[in-house]
Structures are given as structure tokens and as C-alpha cells.
Write an enzyme that holds these catalytic residues in place. Structure first.
Site, PDB file in Angstrom:
ATOM      1  CG  ASP A 293      38.194  65.804  29.838  1.00  0.00           C
ATOM      2  OD1 ASP A 293      37.070  65.864  29.303  1.00  0.00           O
ATOM      3  OD2 ASP A 293      39.250  65.908  29.191  1.00  0.00           O
ATOM      4  CG  HIS A 294      33.359  62.426  29.793  1.00  0.00           C
ATOM      5  ND1 HIS A 294      32.294  63.059  29.184  1.00  0.00           N
ATOM      6  CD2 HIS A 294      32.989  62.209  31.079  1.00  0.00           C
ATOM      7  CE1 HIS A 294      31.318  63.209  30.066  1.00  0.00           C
ATOM      8  NE2 HIS A 294      31.721  62.711  31.221  1.00  0.00           N
ATOM      9  CE1 TYR A 473      39.940  66.301  22.098  1.00  0.00           C
ATOM     10  CE2 TYR A 473      38.075  65.333  20.961  1.00  0.00           C
ATOM     11  CZ  TYR A 473      39.433  65.443  21.146  1.00  0.00           C
ATOM     12  OH  TYR A 473      40.292  64.689  20.386  1.00  0.00           O
ATOM     13  CG  HIS A 474      32.915  65.765  26.862  1.00  0.00           C
ATOM     14  ND1 HIS A 474      32.437  64.471  26.740  1.00  0.00           N
ATOM     15  CD2 HIS A 474      32.721  66.348  25.650  1.00  0.00           C
ATOM     16  CE1 HIS A 474      31.994  64.275  25.511  1.00  0.00           C
ATOM     17  NE2 HIS A 474      32.161  65.394  24.834  1.00  0.00           N
ATOM     18  N   PRO A 475      35.831  68.925  29.422  1.00  0.00           N
ATOM     19  CG  PRO A 475      37.266  70.737  29.048  1.00  0.00           C
ATOM     20  CD  PRO A 475      36.521  69.640  28.323  1.00  0.00           C
TER      21      PRO A 475
END
Length: 538
Positions: A293-294, A473-475
Site C-alpha cells: 500500500d502507498h 487507499y491503494h492496497p
């Protein structure tokens, strides 16, 4: 028991595309099962309305990660879309494909057909880019991509000028030949309304006789006969129902729900399933692992000039922008919170950018309970510059904690768990101050609010970004794609290793994270995955 050719679990960024593509010829029947409800909600369709959906259980799974030592013990909030369109119905709408090198690395890891040149036709077919078509951009596709360069707030131009003085080039198209530099973000809107995957793909598909979409349908289990997926069990309005698939079951629940459903169905780490009393259908140690994730953080300044704070906070300001939006579908409510941004290298010695920038013409230092305070910013003029790491080396996992499908899984992020991630973030936050110190940005700064001028030493800066960082919110990667079943979950054609008639088609299959926002790549994965399904249809 009803039977369909294909059952698609999840109507999100990938699932909506899969349903549309599989049903387009009229040859196959498609059932889409969505746990959430309709996307026809005002704050979903209004682009800046996602501040209202950030905690709304009617449209949001509202996951919470485990307390994370890397985030100073914080439990991070993980919003994911529980609605037609999935997270594309509640996201910030920034359209970034990712770097060509990201996808070439996927291909070179043993995934033929997933290099950038292989995927470019899919990206172009998906897009209807307002900036016009060229060798890299598409027009006429289902997803309208808005070019905001003439629409952004005037302060965004100060950000772009300061970025150039800090050593970054002006980039007119982050989806062009290079990502590096500062520029204005393209977003997925059309005529002032959100262009979600549901609007672009699923709604047109729902007009077809061979497509059935069931909302409020919580999928609880994949049904197997031996090692073959044959159907789905789900709960709807308190009733347990089952449905069969003639051809394939396709999981498009995303990086949380897809590994969760596999584990609930007996596909996952054998020891975990045994502890929870779930019969093992297929032992697959990688299901739920390799979570990437980011992580992002904002630095905030008080300004000497008005920002969107003075427009969006008072009741009369809300009234004016609301009237503008309702009458013309223009103004701040028709855009994303991230109007400008860019990509840079935290260390000039790096071969390519590893950090992403976000410029926000308002500030939200003072939170409001139950709402992401986009629509109620601070009482003083302020703005923020944020950043996130693009390819962190930290890895986490998502594992069920119960055999009960209504219990949220355990999300263990392990943010900043490697020295590399800490070192690059330290360099990156120092660059934020360098950028802000450049004229004409520095000309309008009254003071730094967060983290504040007293935070200067390396230990203090590290402590600050551990305390204030969080997911952007980039999993991805929890059902990782690869040729080796000991290190991946699906093969390069997205079939689950060791099982038949079962695929995963969503961002959970990413072999590694990409440089930038993940929604465009998720939609592309839906397109590419559907192509593979149709090629393999017998």
C-alpha cells in the site's frame, strides 16, 4: 438453483468492466453479486462529495487496520467502496495509469502479456480523454477523463511554479511519455459528475437481457466440487441463497474482499483455516499475503491570501458553490481535492520517480467527527502539499479472524517496516519544505502549521511522519499474480493456482504496486482479465 455462465463477485473498478465485457456479445449470461447498494446517491455523483462517503456505512466497508508500530501504534481507517462501482464510487478520481516500467517489471517476473506495450491498447480502449487522442491517449472509450488544466484554482499555478523552481519539470500529461515533474491531475468525471466504473461500464451492461445484478448480496462462500469452482453461496435480506456457474466464478472484490472470500471458502494458509475450523479445499499459503500500500502524509501551511477554506467553510460559501454546482455542474464541487501534483525522486541518484505529490487548495487540520472534513475545512486560510511513496518495500497481510463472513478480516499493514521506506520518506518530507520555500509559493505563506517549524531534526521528522501518515487507499497484491504457486495466488491468466474455473480479476493480482493511483490500472485489469476469459471460453 439458478445457473449463469459467469458469476462475478463484486461490482467495483474491475468487476464492472468484467461484467460489461463478458456480456457484450450476448453469448454468455452474467450474474454480478454486490454486497452494497445503488450508486445513485447525490454525494456519490458529486465529485467532491466523497468527503461525505468517507465514513458512511451505507456505501463504505469502513475497515480498520491493526495497530501499526510503523504508524506510532495508530489503527488506520481503510475506506473501501460497498456500492455499485466499488471504490471507484468513493475515490478521489485521479487518473494515473502507472509507469511503463511498472508493467514491464510484471512481464519480466514471468507474466507474459502484462508488459506496458501489451497493456497500452487496453488503456487506450478504456479512455475518452478530453485532452484528445495520440499515441498514448485514447478517445471514444467508456471512461471519460477530464483535462482540468484550465479549471484549477489560481493557487495551483503557484504550486506548479514553485515545483519548477525546486527542480521539477512541468509535466502536461502524467499518462504520457514520462511521469516525472509537476502538473495538473486528470480526473474521472464527465459533465461535472463522477465517472465511476459503474457509470461507465456496469450501467450500460445492466440494460442487457443477459446481465443480472443483485445488490445487498453478501457472498459467503465459493462452492466447490473437488477442486472445481461450481457456484457461490450468498446472503441477501437475511436469506441464504446459492447460484451455479456453468463456466467460471470470477472474484472481483478487491484486495480485501477477494482474499477474505478465498480463505472463508477453504483456499488459503492451511494453519489459519485449521485454527478457525474451515475445511481446507486447497492449501495456498500466499492468499492474503504480500499486501502492499502507498503511505502518505500532508504538510500544511497558513496562507496570507484566501484559499478554498474561505469558500467551503461558511454556510453562505457552501450555498454559493452548491448553487453553482446544481445549476452549471462546475466549481469546486465538480473537482477532486487534489488539483495539482506530480512525481519526483527522493534521491536524485534514483533511476525514476519514487514519490507522488498532491496539492490541495484548502486545509483540514481541525477534524470533524464522522466526516472527512473536505467540505468543512479550517477556519483560517490554508493549503496542504502531500506526498506518498510509490513503491514501498514494506509488506503486510490480510487474514480472516473468524469463519463468520460478516466479521471484518485482520489487516496488518506493517507500514515503514524497512529502513529503505523510512529513509526515502525522510528525504521526501524534506523536499516538501524545499518546494514550499520557493517563490511564488513562499510569497503567500504566513506560517507552517503541520508539522510546525519546531520539527527539524531527522528523529523528529521520522516520528512525525510515523504519527501522521496513513494509507492513500491503494492496497494491492493480496492475490498476487505469478507463474510460481509457492509465491503467488493466480497464474498470468488470472486463474487460481491448483483450482479450476476460478479466477481473481482485480487489484489484488498486481505482482507489485505501481507508481501512482491504482484505479486506472484496476479498470485495465478488468478489461485485460475479461479478454483472457473470453479467449479461454470453451
Amino acid at each position: 438453483m439458478q445457473t449463469f455462465d459467469f458469476i462475478v463477485v463484486g461490482s467495483g473498478s474491475a468487476g464492472s468492466v468484467v461484467a460489461e465485457r463478458l456480456s457484450a456479445s450476448g453469448r454468455f449470461s452474467v450474474l454480478v453479486l454486490e454486497a452494497g447498494g445503488t450508486d445513485r446517491r447525490f454525494f456519490v455523483q458529486m465529485p467532491l462529495g466523497y468527503g461525505k462517503t468517507f465514513f458512511d456505512p451505507a456505501v463504505n466497508w469502513n475497515y480498520a487496520a491493526e495497530a501499526d508500530p510503523g504508524l506510532a501504534g495508530n489503527k488506520d481507517h481503510w475506506p473501501r467502496g460497498k456500492i455499485l462501482g466499488g471504490s471507484s464510487s468513493i475515490n478521489a478520481m485521479v487518473w494515473i495509469r502507472g509507469a511503463a516500467e511498472d508493467f514491464d517489471a510484471w512481464r519480466d517476473a514471468g507474466n507474459p502479456g502484462w508488459g506496458f506495450d501489451d497493456l497500452l491498447p487496453a488503456f487506450k480502449a478504456i479512455e475518452d480523454n478530453e485532452a484528445g487522442g495520440n499515441a498514448l491517449r485514447g478517445t471514444g472509450g467508456p471512461i471519460h477523463v477530464t483535462d482540468n488544466r484550465k479549471k484549477v484554482h489560481p493557487l495551483t499555478q503557484r504550486f506548479l511554479a514553485a515545483g519548477q523552481k525546486a527542480g521539477l519539470a512541468l509535466n502536461q500529461d502524467f499518462n504520457g511519455s514520462s511521469q516525472e515533474g509537476v502538473g495538473v491531475y486528470q480526473i474521472t468525471t464527465r459533465d461535472g459528475r463522477r465517472m465511476s466504473a459503474a457509470r461507465a461500464f456496469l450501467r450500460p451492461a445492466m440494460k442487457r437481457a443477459n446481465v443480472c445484478v443483485e445488490t445487498g448480496a453478501l457472498v459467503t462462500k465459493i462452492l466447490f466440487e473437488g477442486k472445481r469452482a461450481v457456484g457461490i453461496e450468498y446472503l441477501q435480506h437475511g436469506t441464504k441463497l446459492s447460484v451455479r456457474a456453468r463456466r467460471e466464478v470470477i472474484l472481483s472484490g478487491g484486495s480485501v474482499n477477494s482474499p477474505q472470500l478465498l480463505q472463508l471458502s477453504g483456499v488459503g494458509p492451511a494453519a489459519l483455516l485449521g485454527e478457525l475450523g474451515i475445511p481446507v479445499v486447497h492449501a495456498a499459503e500466499q492468499v492474503g499475503r504480500n499486501l502492499q500500500d502507498h503511505q502518505g502524509i500532508n504538510y500544511t501551511w497558513k496562507a496570507k491570501v484566501p484559499t478554498l477554506n474561505q469558500t467551503l467553510r461558511p454556510w453562505w460559501g457552501k450555498l454559493l458553490v452548491g448553487m453553482q454546482y446544481l445549476a452549471l455542474r462546475t466549481g469546486p464541487l465538480s473537482m477532486s481535492m487534489n488539483q495539482g501534483g506530480g512525481f519526483f525522486r527522493s534521491d536524485p541518484a534514483r533511476a525514476r520517480p519514487n514519490m507522488q505529490l498532491y496539492f490541495q487548495v484548502f486545509s483540514t487540520v481541525l477534524p470533524r467527527a464522522g466526516e472527512r472534513p473536505i467540505l468543512t475545512p479550517d477556519p483560517f486560510p490554508g493549503f496542504s502539499i502531500g506526498l506518498s511513496n510509490c513503491r514501498p518495500s514494506s509488506r503486510g497481510e490480510i487474514m480472516i479472524r473468524s469463519a463468520d463472513p460478516t466479521v471484518h478480516p485482520r489487516i496488518t499493514v506493517n507500514a515503514y517496516s524497512t529502513e529503505t521506506d523510512v529513509a526515502e520518506m525522510l528525504d521526501a518530507v524534506k523536499f516538501l519544505r524545499k518546494l514550499a520555500s520557493q517563490s511564488p509559493m513562499s510569497d503567500i505563506i504566513a506560517e507552517e502549521v503541520l508539522p510546525g517549524p519546531s520539527i527539524t531534526s531527522d528523529p523528529d521528522l521520522i516520528q512525525d511522519f510515523r504519527k501522521r501518515s496513513g494509507t492513500v487507499y491503494h492496497p494491492v497484491s493480496t492475490c498476487r499474480m505469478g507463474p510460481d504457486p509457492t509465491t503467488s495466488v493466480v497464474d498470468p491468466r488470472l486463474r487460481v493456482h491448483g483450482l479450476s474455473r476460478l479466477r481473481v480479476i482485480d487489484a489484488s493480482i498486481f505482482p507489485d504496486n505501481i507508481t501512482g493511483n491504482t484505479n486506472a490500472a484496476s479498470i485495465m485489469t478488468g478489461w485485460k482479465g475479461a479478454e483472457m476469459v473470453l479467449e479461454d471460453a470453451w
